[in-house]
Design an enzyme around this catalytic site. Structure first.
Site, PDB file in Angstrom:
ATOM      1  N   SER A  93       0.815  -1.221   0.000  1.00  0.00           N
ATOM      2  CA  SER A  93       0.000   0.000   0.000  1.00  0.00           C
ATOM      3  C   SER A  93       0.844   1.264   0.000  1.00  0.00           C
ATOM      4  O   SER A  93       1.931   1.302   0.570  1.00  0.00           O
ATOM      5  CB  SER A  93      -0.899   0.028   1.234  1.00  0.00           C
ATOM      6  OG  SER A  93      -1.637  -1.146   1.319  1.00  0.00           O
TER       7      SER A  93
ATOM      8  N   GLU B 235      -4.340 -20.373  -0.301  1.00  0.00           N
ATOM      9  CA  GLU B 235      -4.613 -20.806   1.076  1.00  0.00           C
ATOM     10  C   GLU B 235      -5.766 -20.042   1.743  1.00  0.00           C
ATOM     11  O   GLU B 235      -5.560 -19.052   2.436  1.00  0.00           O
ATOM     12  CB  GLU B 235      -3.347 -20.682   1.936  1.00  0.00           C
ATOM     13  CG  GLU B 235      -3.500 -21.143   3.388  1.00  0.00           C
ATOM     14  CD  GLU B 235      -3.942 -22.595   3.526  1.00  0.00           C
ATOM     15  OE1 GLU B 235      -3.656 -23.407   2.624  1.00  0.00           O
ATOM     16  OE2 GLU B 235      -4.613 -22.917   4.527  1.00  0.00           O
TER      17      GLU B 235
ATOM     18  N   SER C 259     -10.335  -4.395   1.515  1.00  0.00           N
ATOM     19  CA  SER C 259     -11.496  -4.047   2.360  1.00  0.00           C
ATOM     20  C   SER C 259     -12.686  -4.921   1.989  1.00  0.00           C
ATOM     21  O   SER C 259     -12.728  -5.502   0.899  1.00  0.00           O
ATOM     22  CB  SER C 259     -11.849  -2.580   2.158  1.00  0.00           C
ATOM     23  OG  SER C 259     -12.473  -2.423   0.886  1.00  0.00           O
ATOM     24  N   ASN C 260     -13.636  -5.004   2.882  1.00  0.00           N
ATOM     25  CA  ASN C 260     -14.793  -5.853   2.602  1.00  0.00           C
ATOM     26  C   ASN C 260     -15.609  -5.346   1.406  1.00  0.00           C
ATOM     27  O   ASN C 260     -16.225  -6.134   0.692  1.00  0.00           O
ATOM     28  CB  ASN C 260     -15.660  -6.001   3.860  1.00  0.00           C
ATOM     29  CG  ASN C 260     -15.038  -7.018   4.819  1.00  0.00           C
ATOM     30  OD1 ASN C 260     -13.882  -7.401   4.652  1.00  0.00           O
ATOM     31  ND2 ASN C 260     -15.790  -7.472   5.803  1.00  0.00           N
TER      32      ASN C 260
HETATM   33  C1  LIG Z   1      -4.158  -2.425  10.489  1.00  0.00           C
HETATM   34  C2  LIG Z   1      -3.749  -2.404   9.050  1.00  0.00           C
HETATM   35  C3  LIG Z   1      -2.675  -3.164   8.633  1.00  0.00           C
HETATM   36  C4  LIG Z   1      -2.241  -3.108   7.316  1.00  0.00           C
HETATM   37  N1  LIG Z   1      -1.119  -3.797   6.946  1.00  0.00           N
HETATM   38  C5  LIG Z   1      -0.624  -3.630   5.691  1.00  0.00           C
HETATM   39  C6  LIG Z   1       0.628  -4.201   5.324  1.00  0.00           C
HETATM   40  O1  LIG Z   1       1.289  -4.854   6.129  1.00  0.00           O
HETATM   41  N2  LIG Z   1       1.098  -3.978   4.072  1.00  0.00           N
HETATM   42  C7  LIG Z   1       0.408  -3.250   3.149  1.00  0.00           C
HETATM   43  O2  LIG Z   1       0.859  -3.116   2.032  1.00  0.00           O
HETATM   44  N3  LIG Z   1      -0.784  -2.683   3.460  1.00  0.00           N
HETATM   45  C8  LIG Z   1      -1.311  -2.850   4.711  1.00  0.00           C
HETATM   46  N4  LIG Z   1      -2.494  -2.254   5.056  1.00  0.00           N
HETATM   47  C9  LIG Z   1      -3.163  -1.385   4.085  1.00  0.00           C
HETATM   48  C10 LIG Z   1      -4.492  -1.909   3.596  1.00  0.00           C
HETATM   49  O3  LIG Z   1      -4.328  -2.927   2.701  1.00  0.00           O
HETATM   50  C11 LIG Z   1      -5.258  -0.695   3.008  1.00  0.00           C
HETATM   51  O4  LIG Z   1      -5.628   0.103   4.079  1.00  0.00           O
HETATM   52  C12 LIG Z   1      -6.466  -1.114   2.238  1.00  0.00           C
HETATM   53  O5  LIG Z   1      -6.099  -1.684   1.031  1.00  0.00           O
HETATM   54  C13 LIG Z   1      -7.407   0.072   1.957  1.00  0.00           C
HETATM   55  O6  LIG Z   1      -6.739   1.128   1.376  1.00  0.00           O
HETATM   56  P1  LIG Z   1      -6.890   2.607   1.954  1.00  0.00           P
HETATM   57  O7  LIG Z   1      -6.623   2.553   3.381  1.00  0.00           O
HETATM   58  O8  LIG Z   1      -6.058   3.499   1.113  1.00  0.00           O
HETATM   59  O9  LIG Z   1      -8.415   2.955   1.756  1.00  0.00           O
HETATM   60  P2  LIG Z   1      -9.118   3.430   0.403  1.00  0.00           P
HETATM   61  O10 LIG Z   1      -8.722   2.534  -0.689  1.00  0.00           O
HETATM   62  O11 LIG Z   1      -8.952   4.878   0.250  1.00  0.00           O
HETATM   63  O12 LIG Z   1     -10.631   3.116   0.738  1.00  0.00           O
HETATM   64  C14 LIG Z   1     -11.460   3.964   1.496  1.00  0.00           C
HETATM   65  C15 LIG Z   1     -12.861   3.378   1.515  1.00  0.00           C
HETATM   66  O13 LIG Z   1     -13.372   3.340   0.185  1.00  0.00           O
HETATM   67  C16 LIG Z   1     -13.795   2.023  -0.126  1.00  0.00           C
HETATM   68  N5  LIG Z   1     -13.578   1.769  -1.556  1.00  0.00           N
HETATM   69  C17 LIG Z   1     -12.435   1.968  -2.250  1.00  0.00           C
HETATM   70  N6  LIG Z   1     -12.613   1.601  -3.531  1.00  0.00           N
HETATM   71  C18 LIG Z   1     -13.887   1.161  -3.641  1.00  0.00           C
HETATM   72  C19 LIG Z   1     -14.681   0.644  -4.705  1.00  0.00           C
HETATM   73  N7  LIG Z   1     -14.184   0.492  -5.941  1.00  0.00           N
HETATM   74  N8  LIG Z   1     -15.962   0.286  -4.450  1.00  0.00           N
HETATM   75  C20 LIG Z   1     -16.473   0.433  -3.209  1.00  0.00           C
HETATM   76  N9  LIG Z   1     -15.777   0.909  -2.169  1.00  0.00           N
HETATM   77  C21 LIG Z   1     -14.503   1.268  -2.388  1.00  0.00           C
HETATM   78  C22 LIG Z   1     -12.971   1.138   0.747  1.00  0.00           C
HETATM   79  O14 LIG Z   1     -13.598  -0.111   0.956  1.00  0.00           O
HETATM   80  C23 LIG Z   1     -12.903   1.953   2.022  1.00  0.00           C
HETATM   81  O15 LIG Z   1     -14.065   1.764   2.771  1.00  0.00           O
HETATM   82  C24 LIG Z   1      -2.946  -2.304   6.377  1.00  0.00           C
HETATM   83  C25 LIG Z   1      -4.042  -1.563   6.789  1.00  0.00           C
HETATM   84  C26 LIG Z   1      -4.442  -1.583   8.125  1.00  0.00           C
HETATM   85  C27 LIG Z   1      -5.608  -0.748   8.525  1.00  0.00           C
END
Ligand SMILES: Cc1cc2nc3c(=O)[nH]c(=O)nc-3n(C[C@H](O)[C@H](O)[C@H](O)COP(=O)(O)OP(=O)(O)OC[C@H]3O[C@@H](n4cnc5c(N)ncnc54)[C@H](O)[C@@H]3O)c2cc1C
Lengths: 371, 386
Positions: free
Chosen positions: B129, B244, B371-372
């Site tokens: 990310s 997995e 995300s879900n």
């Molecule tokens: C505790 C924690 C640990 C993590 N560990 C790691 C790690 O070790 N390595 C790593 O690389 N990443 C890690 N992550 C990052 C994680 O994978 C991202 O937070 C995640 O992919 C969401 O990206 P974002 O936070 O930028 O949210 P955004 O992508 O900005 O999303 C914001 C909201 O919009 C929604 N959304 C986005 N796009 C769509 C769509 N097309 N349709 C509907 N809804 C949508 C999302 O579901 C969310 O509710 C971690 C995150 C957390 C919170």
């Protein structure tokens, strides 16, 4: 029916909002979070100058005769600002208990709270009794007080406390100095300060017992309902901010080349939050009036319903706020997670959802008896 | 149909249970029982212990050093691990970069990196990310430019769990910005001690430090640390998403949490409080059973060599939702006891003392790992034919 707020209440709300905007920010909150003393002298004086210390109390006892609605207007803004200044813990909460107790000694102490001299907290909870405030585990045997009080919210600075105790099967309210107890101080979920008190055969005098029996029961029960309404006001203010901030975030955060607010599922989440917020506001208006109703049964039913509803939907709005923010929503750096903690906290102080559901059922049964 | 474990499987369970009883270190058991997360030392001690048994990499094929267990055995192992109060293992080495390496890596890479993962010696973190590439991972911008026998990496990662613990990072980087987004991404292994790499902490709302920002300024990465070919990064990342699924729902740990909560009911103030809590717990257990039987179907299918069917689709969504609901129930049932945040002496039952921190942290589990909402988008495309 008339849902228009009295002009005076609107003024109080506007003043509170403006005052907090000018004097309290997320940075002030973070700074306060790291302090164990939550009484910041300048802001405390400013609140006194705004007349907030006297507002919650009747003119007949030296207050300015504000209604619960007025106090809710302030507390809502404190919630919206995440403000940790212990206005409720050191003024409203002990002051209302003393006013409801309505004895010469209690009113004399209330005077000193209104004037800003006294630092008194309420110790009505302990873990053995949980939310059952009419049946505390602290025991008053003759002149000796023994047992524990937990989660005594005091801004980290109270030097006196009003505790509830059972004297035989009679409830009593006793005022005593913090010094008389073993004190452990800590931070709570919402960032506020509290203490656990252990009383080991503390010797008390007659004047320290403010009231007993039915008078004590009525005072504690009126206090509980009043504080329940304030919990709702605080949660409403917080939810209002979370909704606004989340909407703004959905407008600006871009993924997949477009704002996340353009995704239909996000729009539905936000519409749900909007609708919930309307209903939360309705419940707040309801409880701000009925929460101090002279009809005890109606009063209890109103606060039970409001708190049960808030524990579900207000918590839901803040959870969804985090979800829509994604990763940044779970960080200490952003305010959203702090609002979530505040709302979770307020949903658990003065009764959780299950407790209020049970109260609601009981109040309904009593109401039927009356009819 | 037969919904019971075989005698062999029962024997297997017995032997694992015995081993757990004798080997899970007390401090780790106590930490989990409190509801706290293990620190680096505990996590690593536990993983090395499993490594010494050859059990850390239980999901790996035998040829790469897995113990040759069936999916059912792995499932049983996970149940016994959780109910003994041992933490789940960190996914980054064992469940992520390991399978990537034995599937896409060169012989030299396998030889160099797999043993350290197997023994629990090398700690990994996942650098996917970025601030502007979360759900839309393919838009990532961290750039790797080829320069003779090494790449120069510049850019920023965020939310990197355990980057402050890790020895190595597996990282998605952009090696080509002239082609379609997905095709310009590569998979690099980066030593966390390389000059130019800076890790900064992010505190999460449980008050702890799990997450980090990682900044790269001209970080030199040897070319031999490229996995697969340039441009294969996206394919590799997608492979991991489908790899997995048999313990992804977290059933074993949810069981453990529910049991912990059960053991604390006695501390509640009145009979009514206890009854209400018991009823609420029963509701959660019923939901857990639905999840568990769905999970069993996936496990059984895996043992028959069948691909994951539609029944496995909801495992992550339902699992994370249930984890959140159980943690919320713990806080709410604890009531007043859950409110203190940093007190030394717990108020009443100890498990409620950490409950609100856990509840706070678990808000993230419907966000990380896709995300879900994104999971549902993917499933809609895959399953519905709309
Ligand atoms: C505790 C924690 C640990 C993590 N560990 C790691 C790690 O070790 N390595 C790593 O690389 N990443 C890690 N992550 C990052 C994680 O994978 C991202 O937070 C995640 O992919 C969401 O990206 P974002 O936070 O930028 O949210 P955004 O992508 O900005 O999303 C914001 C909201 O919009 C929604 N959304 C986005 N796009 C769509 C769509 N097309 N349709 C509907 N809804 C949508 C999302 O579901 C969310 O509710 C971690 C995150 C957390 C919170």
């Amino acid at each position: 029916m008339d849902f228009k707020l009295p002009e005076n209440t609107t003024m109080i709300a506007d003043t509170a909002r403006r005052y907090l905007k000018d004097n309290y920010s997320f940075d002030s909150y973070i700074a306060q979070l790291n302090e164990s003393n939550h009484l910041e002298a300048n802001r405390w004086q400013a609140m006194n100058d705004l007349g907030w210390f006297g507002l919650p109390f009747a003119e007949s006892v030296g207050g300015y005769g504000g209604s619960l609605l007025d106090v809710c207007a302030i507390v809502q803004e404190l919630g919206a600002a995440l403000c940790l200044d212990p206005f409720v813990d050191l003024i409203v909460s002990p002051g209302k208990l003393l006013e409801f107790a309505n004895t010469p000694t209690s009113l004399a102490l209330l005077d000193r709270i209104i004037s800003g001299e006294a630092r008194v907290a309420c110790g009505l909870y302990d873990r053995h009794a949980g939310y059952h405030v009419l049946n505390p585990s602290l025991r008053l045997n003759g002149e000796r007080l023994s047992g524990q009080k937990h989660v005594v919210s005091d801004g980290g600075v109270a030097d006196a406390v009003l505790v509830s105790a059972m004297s035989g099967d009679e409830l009593a309210i006793v005022a005593l100095p913090f010094d008389a107890c073993d004190v452990e101080r800590y931070r709570l979920l919402d960032g506020s300060r509290a203490a656990s008190l252990t009383l080991d055969d503390v010797l008390i005098t007659d004047e320290m017992v403010l009231c007993r029996g039915d008078a004590a029961k009525q005072a504690v029960s009126a206090w509980f309902d009043y504080l329940c309404a304030l919990d709702c006001a605080r949660m409403y203010g917080a939810c209002r901010e979370v909704y606004q901030a989340t909407l703004e975030y959905a407008r600006t955060r871009k993924q997949f080349g477009t704002t996340i607010g353009s995704f239909q599922v996000i729009q539905h989440y936000l519409v749900d939050a909007f609708i919930d917020l309307q209903q939360l506001e309705s419940m707040l208006l309801m409880v701000s009036v009925k929460g101090e109703s002279a009809n005890v049964c109606e009063r209890g039913r109103a606060t039970a319903a409001a708190k049960a509803y808030y524990a579900n939907r207000a918590v839901g709005i803040t959870q969804q706020g985090i979800q829509i923010h994604g990763g940044v929503g779970v960080t200490e750096e952003l305010n959203i997670g702090h609002y979530f903690r505040l709302v979770t906290h307020a949903s658990l102080s003065h009764g959780d959802r299950e407790h209020h559901m049970s109260r609601f059922i009981q109040a309904g049964e009593k109401q039927n008896e009356v009819v | 149909m037969n919904l019971d474990f075989s005698n062999d499987e029962k024997e297997f369970r017995k032997s694992i249970r015995q081993w757990m009883k004798e080997n899970v270190p007390d401090d780790i058991r106590r930490c989990t029982a409190r509801g706290a997360m293990p620190d680096k030392n505990m996590q690593q001690r536990w993983e090395r212990l499993l490594g010494s048994q050859g059990w850390l990499t239980s999901t790996w094929p035998e040829q790469f050093g897995g113990p040759g267990w069936s999916a059912t055995q792995r499932y049983i192992f996970d149940q016994e691990r959780a109910s003994a109060g041992a933490p789940p293992t960190s996914p980054f080495g064992v469940a992520m970069v390991g399978p990537v390496l034995y599937t896409f890596g060169s012989e030299a890479q396998k030889e160099r990196w797999l043993p350290g993962i197997q023994r629990g010696e090398t700690l990994w973190c996942q650098g996917y990310s970025e601030p502007n590439a979360g759900s839309d991972l393919a838009s990532l911008k961290t750039r790797a430019t080829r320069n003779g026998d090494h790449y120069l990496v510049n850019g920023q990662k965020i939310w990197t769990t355990q980057a402050h613990w890790a020895d190595m990072m597996f990282c998605l980087v952009r090696t080509d910005s002239t082609v379609k987004q997905q095709q310009g991404i590569s998979f690099l292994l980066i030593d966390m001690k390389t000059p130019g790499l800076e890790v900064r902490p992010i505190y999460s709302i449980d008050g702890h430090h799990h997450l980090n920002e990682v900044y790269f300024t001209d970080v030199k990465v040897p070319v031999e640390n490229l996995v697969g070919q340039e441009g294969m990064g996206w394919t590799i990342a997608k492979f991991l998403l489908t790899h997995e699924r048999t313990t992804i729902a977290g059933v074993a740990d949810i069981h453990y949490e529910i049991n912990r909560l059960k053991s604390a009911i006695d501390a509640l103030p009145t009979e009514t409080d206890k009854q209400l809590a018991v009823r609420r717990l029963a509701g959660l257990e019923v939901d857990l059973m639905a999840l568990e039987y769905t999970n069993f179907r996936t496990v059984a299918a895996t043992d028959e060599g069948k691909p994951f069917g539609p029944e496995s689709s909801g495992l992550k969504i339902k699992g994370t939702e249930l984890q959140q609901r159980v943690s919320q129930a713990m806080v709410e049932i604890g009531g007043l006891m859950s409110l203190p945040w940093d007190n030394e002496e717990p108020i009443g039952e100890q498990i409620f003392n950490q409950a609100s921190r856990r509840y706070n942290f678990l808000r993230a589990c419907t966000i990380y790992g896709g995300s879900n909402e994104i999971q549902k988008n993917v499933l809609a495309k895959m399953l519905l034919g709309l």
